[in-house]
Design a protein around this motif. Structure first.
Motif, PDB file in Angstrom:
ATOM      1  N   THR A 171      -5.040  49.802 -37.764  1.00 42.70           N
ATOM      2  CA  THR A 171      -5.524  48.746 -38.933  1.00 42.70           C
ATOM      3  C   THR A 171      -5.113  47.412 -38.729  1.00 42.70           C
ATOM      4  N   ALA A 172      -3.631  47.220 -38.099  1.00 38.86           N
ATOM      5  CA  ALA A 172      -3.326  45.936 -37.747  1.00 38.86           C
ATOM      6  C   ALA A 172      -4.223  45.123 -36.908  1.00 38.86           C
ATOM      7  N   LYS A 173      -5.119  46.034 -36.156  1.00 39.94           N
ATOM      8  CA  LYS A 173      -5.882  45.322 -35.054  1.00 39.94           C
ATOM      9  C   LYS A 173      -7.324  44.754 -35.881  1.00 39.94           C
ATOM     10  N   ARG A 187      -2.005  40.675 -31.054  1.00 35.18           N
ATOM     11  CA  ARG A 187      -0.694  40.327 -31.347  1.00 35.18           C
ATOM     12  C   ARG A 187      -0.082  39.199 -31.558  1.00 35.18           C
ATOM     13  N   ASN A 188      -0.670  38.181 -30.431  1.00 41.31           N
ATOM     14  CA  ASN A 188       0.153  36.953 -30.144  1.00 41.31           C
ATOM     15  C   ASN A 188      -0.907  35.930 -30.443  1.00 41.31           C
ATOM     16  N   GLY A 189      -1.696  35.887 -31.513  1.00 46.20           N
ATOM     17  CA  GLY A 189      -2.391  34.679 -31.740  1.00 46.20           C
ATOM     18  C   GLY A 189      -2.237  33.876 -32.590  1.00 46.20           C
ATOM     19  N   SER A 205      -1.859  39.823 -35.686  1.00 48.74           N
ATOM     20  CA  SER A 205      -1.442  40.819 -36.679  1.00 48.74           C
ATOM     21  C   SER A 205      -0.816  41.898 -35.949  1.00 48.74           C
ATOM     22  N   MET A 206       0.267  42.538 -36.584  1.00 52.82           N
ATOM     23  CA  MET A 206       1.045  43.613 -35.973  1.00 52.82           C
ATOM     24  C   MET A 206       1.656  44.576 -36.835  1.00 52.82           C
ATOM     25  N   LEU A 244      11.304  43.374 -37.843  1.00 54.00           N
ATOM     26  CA  LEU A 244      10.668  42.051 -38.262  1.00 54.00           C
ATOM     27  C   LEU A 244      10.975  41.080 -37.025  1.00 54.00           C
ATOM     28  N   GLY A 245      12.120  41.205 -36.360  1.00 57.19           N
ATOM     29  CA  GLY A 245      12.500  40.208 -35.271  1.00 57.19           C
ATOM     30  C   GLY A 245      11.557  40.124 -33.944  1.00 57.19           C
ATOM     31  N   ILE A 246      11.457  41.534 -33.723  1.00 56.68           N
ATOM     32  CA  ILE A 246      10.306  41.865 -32.517  1.00 56.68           C
ATOM     33  C   ILE A 246       8.945  41.562 -32.987  1.00 56.68           C
ATOM     34  N   THR A 247       8.715  41.817 -34.040  1.00 57.40           N
ATOM     35  CA  THR A 247       7.393  41.513 -34.536  1.00 57.40           C
ATOM     36  C   THR A 247       6.942  40.099 -34.469  1.00 57.40           C
ATOM     37  N   LEU A 248       8.053  39.318 -34.995  1.00 56.01           N
ATOM     38  CA  LEU A 248       7.689  37.677 -35.244  1.00 56.01           C
ATOM     39  C   LEU A 248       7.847  37.080 -33.804  1.00 56.01           C
ATOM     40  N   ASN A 249       8.734  37.667 -32.907  1.00 55.00           N
ATOM     41  CA  ASN A 249       8.692  37.027 -31.426  1.00 55.00           C
ATOM     42  C   ASN A 249       7.373  37.173 -30.648  1.00 55.00           C
TER      43      ASN A 249
END
Length: 191
Positions: A41-43, A112-114, A177-178, A184-189
C-alpha cells in the motif's frame, strides 16, 4: 478499464528474530499480513489478494500452526482482501512468508526515493512505540500504564491504513512513500 500494473510484495517473519515475548500465534499471523500489505500500500497499490507460506519445525503444535494461519487470514479477510492460499513446509524455525498482490496505474506507483527539497513529510502514525515495547518486553523496563498499553498494542497488533497512499497518489499529492518498519532514520534517508 485503465492500464494497471501488478504490484507484488513478499515479506518474512522468523520466530527467532521477530516473535516478541507474550505475542500469540494469531498476533504473529496478523503482524505478518500487516508487514506484507504495508509495503504494497505504500506504493499506492490497491491490494487484491494475499498468500502465506508457513514453515514450522517437525513437532510444532498443530493448534499454534492453525492460529498463525488464522491470524493472517482473518486480518486479510476483515480488511476486504482475499486470502487465496499458500504453502506449508518444515524448517528448523517458524517462518512465515507472506505475499501481497495489488494493482496500480503505472503513473500512480509511488517510488521510495522521489522526495525533493521542500516536500512536506507526513506520517500515518506515531514513532517510537515499538521501541518502547522492545524495552518493556526484552529489557524489563517500566513504563506509565497508558504508554505500556499503547506500546504493546503497536508491537502485538500493528495496523495500517490500506487506502491513504493510493488516495494521495490519485490527487498527485505524494512524491515518495515507504513503509517505516525499518525505522524512521532509514526511511527518511531512503526517501
Amino acid at each position: 478499464a485503465p492500464e494497471q500494473n501488478l504490484v507484488v510484495n513478499v515479506d518474512t517473519f522468523v520466530r527467532k528474530t521477530d516473535w516478541l515475548p507474550g505475542m500469540s500465534a494469531a498476533q504473529v499471523g496478523r503482524k505478518t499480513a500487516v508487514m506484507a500489505l504495508s509495503d504494497l500500500t505504500a506504493k499506492g497499490a490497491r491490494p487484491l489478494a494475499t498468500m502465506l507460506s508457513l514453515c514450522v519445525p517437525e513437532h510444532f503444535d498443530t493448534f499454534e500452526a492453525e492460529e498463525l494461519v488464522r491470524g493472517f487470514s482473518q486480518y486479510c479477510i476483515k480488511s476486504g482482501i482475499p486470502f487465496i492460499g499458500g504453502d506449508m513446509g518444515m524448517a528448523l524455525d517458524v517462518v512465515l512468508t507472506a505475499v501481497a498482490i495489488g494493482i496500480a496505474h503505472p503513473e500512480a506507483i509511488i517510488p521510495r526515493n522521489g522526495a525533493k527539497v521542500g516536500d512536506i513529510i507526513a506520517v500515518t502514525g506515531y514513532f517510537g512505540l515499538t521501541s518502547v515495547a522492545y524495552e518493556i518486553l526484552i529489557n524489563g523496563r517500566e513504563a506509565e500504564p497508558e504508554l505500556h498499553k499503547n506500546a504493546l498494542l503497536a508491537a502485538y497488533k500493528p495496523s495500517i491504513d490500506l487506502s491513504i497512499v493510493s488516495a494521495l497518489a490519485e490527487k498527485k499529492a505524494v512524491t515518495a512513500s515507504m513503509d517505516s518498519s525499518d525505522g524512521l532514520g532509514i526511511t527518511l534517508n531512503t526517501i
